[in-house]
Design an enzyme around this catalytic site. Structure first.
Site, PDB file in Angstrom:
ATOM      1  N   GLU A 267     -10.196   7.380   4.279  1.00  0.00           N
ATOM      2  CA  GLU A 267     -10.905   6.508   5.200  1.00  0.00           C
ATOM      3  C   GLU A 267     -10.057   5.255   5.379  1.00  0.00           C
ATOM      4  O   GLU A 267      -9.178   4.966   4.575  1.00  0.00           O
ATOM      5  CB  GLU A 267     -12.271   6.114   4.635  1.00  0.00           C
ATOM      6  CG  GLU A 267     -12.245   4.997   3.595  1.00  0.00           C
ATOM      7  CD  GLU A 267     -11.553   5.365   2.295  1.00  0.00           C
ATOM      8  OE1 GLU A 267     -11.521   6.558   1.937  1.00  0.00           O
ATOM      9  OE2 GLU A 267     -11.028   4.441   1.636  1.00  0.00           O
TER      10      GLU A 267
ATOM     11  N   SER B 226       1.564  -9.773  -1.228  1.00  0.00           N
ATOM     12  CA  SER B 226       1.255  -8.350  -1.034  1.00  0.00           C
ATOM     13  C   SER B 226       1.672  -7.797   0.321  1.00  0.00           C
ATOM     14  O   SER B 226       1.932  -6.610   0.452  1.00  0.00           O
ATOM     15  CB  SER B 226      -0.240  -8.100  -1.258  1.00  0.00           C
ATOM     16  OG  SER B 226      -1.023  -8.954  -0.449  1.00  0.00           O
TER      17      SER B 226
ATOM     18  N   LYS C 218       0.812  -1.225   0.000  1.00  0.00           N
ATOM     19  CA  LYS C 218       0.000   0.000   0.000  1.00  0.00           C
ATOM     20  C   LYS C 218       0.844   1.274   0.000  1.00  0.00           C
ATOM     21  O   LYS C 218       0.424   2.290  -0.531  1.00  0.00           O
ATOM     22  CB  LYS C 218      -0.963   0.009   1.190  1.00  0.00           C
ATOM     23  CG  LYS C 218      -2.166  -0.907   0.980  1.00  0.00           C
ATOM     24  CD  LYS C 218      -3.263  -0.599   1.969  1.00  0.00           C
ATOM     25  CE  LYS C 218      -4.486  -1.467   1.717  1.00  0.00           C
ATOM     26  NZ  LYS C 218      -4.264  -2.876   2.112  1.00  0.00           N
TER      27      LYS C 218
HETATM   28  C1  LIG Z   1      -5.072  -3.953   1.656  1.00  0.00           C
HETATM   29  C2  LIG Z   1      -4.373  -5.191   1.337  1.00  0.00           C
HETATM   30  C3  LIG Z   1      -4.755  -6.005   0.246  1.00  0.00           C
HETATM   31  C4  LIG Z   1      -5.956  -5.719  -0.615  1.00  0.00           C
HETATM   32  O1  LIG Z   1      -5.899  -4.544  -1.351  1.00  0.00           O
HETATM   33  P1  LIG Z   1      -5.730  -4.526  -2.924  1.00  0.00           P
HETATM   34  O2  LIG Z   1      -6.056  -3.134  -3.289  1.00  0.00           O
HETATM   35  O3  LIG Z   1      -6.689  -5.524  -3.502  1.00  0.00           O
HETATM   36  O4  LIG Z   1      -4.331  -4.884  -3.235  1.00  0.00           O
HETATM   37  C5  LIG Z   1      -4.010  -7.141  -0.041  1.00  0.00           C
HETATM   38  N1  LIG Z   1      -2.954  -7.487   0.722  1.00  0.00           N
HETATM   39  C6  LIG Z   1      -2.550  -6.740   1.780  1.00  0.00           C
HETATM   40  C7  LIG Z   1      -1.377  -7.186   2.570  1.00  0.00           C
HETATM   41  C8  LIG Z   1      -3.257  -5.570   2.121  1.00  0.00           C
HETATM   42  O5  LIG Z   1      -2.861  -4.843   3.172  1.00  0.00           O
END
Ligand SMILES: *Cc1c(COP(=O)(O)O)cnc(C)c1O
Length: 405
Positions: free
Chosen positions: A123, A388, A101
């Protein structure tokens, strides 16, 4: 239209169109005074954010502050347990703050600084976007107002503490169900009054144009790095790329690097407890076309046509829609969207921890689980997973709900 009719070598320039559409999806469905604010951001994006000064500064920040490029790890023991498919992970868990993010928050906040804004507004639900934005605001010396439902504030104490330590104002939202939806409404209302001095920073590839495009472009660093690194490591491209999809930002960042390649691309949505409405958040799989939060996409609706209640074991994935570009890539068949339930997700969470020494976020564990199933179907080849984020934020929940396996 099918994807073989689209020129993917120029795709990122041609999509979205000037009005923010990816085929029929996207657009900017908001009140007129906010449309002015979006037009201002769009204008700034194409002049400021495409300048060599901005690009150079963002590149330096990515290297010196975020710790980019993040590596790709070969998952040797996990691959060995699955036969002849090689699994790899792009390590966004090693990006500063522990997830992808920050990639778009640093871009959005740098743009705010160049535009002369004093404040960023957003938000947050589980608090991950709030923490990433508070980090970016601290870095640039911007004020930061984070709107959060009272219920979420009580559930997410560690992230609330992080945001406050980073200097953000966490503003409690006490109407309605006191969760994410109300927080979105409150943040937009504040932004309508403050847009001369502030910029709204969306947490994924969702919302009105130009946000889905800007967030994709800021996240594309993931796919650009990954493609280059994978080629250098193996001499080839991966056969398949896999990412989890909530709003869809980590997935769009990863996918954008491979759209023009002979690579299969899979987006993984959360099936939660099962297929009944309210038990999952698999909007692309089970949803229908509709407008919410300022954009047209595929969404899960209740009997009144409003956003349906959704559920996932991963709080970062429980959103009743996905970004408009995913709806488009779904319709044209370039990306295949599939689902993984809670149980398989938790199995994958423990498997990656035990076999590789990487504790993944529960969101990312959806992609790991899917890659494991895909590997078993493929029999041979290679799969690149977008990991992610890291699972530190999920420790208390895992131990309370599942214990140590
Ligand atoms: C917020 C988050 C997501 C989901 O958000 P996307 O916009 O779909 O990428 C996925 N993995 C992690 C670790 C997150 O913090």
């Amino acid at each position: 239209m099918r994807y073989n009719e689209i020129e993917f070598d120029t795709y990122l320039k041609n999509y979205p169109d000037n009005d923010g559409y990816y085929g029929r999806y996207g657009g900017c469905y908001i009140p007129d005074d906010l449309k002015k604010a979006m037009a201002e951001i769009n204008e700034a994006y194409f002049t400021i954010a495409k300048s060599s000064k901005f690009i150079g500064e963002l590149r330096r920040i990515r290297r010196e502050f975020q710790g980019r490029p993040t590596p790709i790890s070969y998952l040797e023991r996990l691959s060995g347990s699955l036969g002849n498919v090689q699994l790899y992970a792009k390590r966004e868990d090693l990006n500063h703050t522990g997830a992808h993010k920050l990639n778009h928050c640093m871009g959005e906040a740098l743009l705010a600084k160049y535009m002369g804004k004093k404040k960023v507004i957003a938000e947050t639900g589980a608090g991950q976007h709030g923490v990433a934005l508070a980090t970016a605001a601290a870095y640039f010396g911007l004020e930061c107002d984070i709107y959060m439902g009272k219920v979420d504030i009580q559930k997410q104490a560690p992230n609330v503490a992080r945001m406050k330590i980073l200097g953000a104002n966490v503003i409690e939202v006490t109407h309605g169900l006191q969760t994410l939806k109300e927080a979105v409404d409150a943040a937009f209302e504040a932004y309508t009054k403050e847009y001369r001095d502030a910029i709204y920073c969306i947490g994924s590839v969702v919302g009105p144009h130009p946000f889905p495009m800007m967030v994709r472009d800021f996240q594309s660093v993931v796919g650009i790095e990954a493609r280059e690194q994978f080629l250098e490591m193996t001499g080839e491209l991966p056969d398949a790329v896999v990412a989890c999809v909530g709003g869809g930002s980590n997935a769009m960042g990863m996918f954008s690097g491979f759209l023009n390649d002979p690579v299969k691309i899979y987006g993984v949505e959360p099936l939660g407890r099962g297929t009944a409405l309210g038990d999952h958040a698999a909007s692309l799989k089970y949803g229908t076309e509709g407008i919410m939060h300022g954009f047209n996409s595929i969404m899960l609706k209740d009997e009144n046509g409003d956003p349906a209640p959704v559920y996932s074991v991963a709080s970062g994935l429980d959103y009743p829609s996905s970004g408009p570009e995913h709806a488009f890539l779904h319709d044209i068949g370039r990306v295949q969207y599939d689902v993984i339930n809670d149980d398989d997700t938790i199995d994958a969470f423990f498997k990656l921890s035990r076999m590789e020494g990487i504790i993944p976020a529960i969101e990312s564990s959806h992609a790991v689980a899917y890659a494991i199933q895909l590997a078993q179907k493929m029999g041979r080849g290679s799969v690149l997973i977008c990991l992610s984020g890291r699972g530190d934020k999920d420790m208390d929940y895992i131990i309370e709900k599942y214990g140590i396996r």
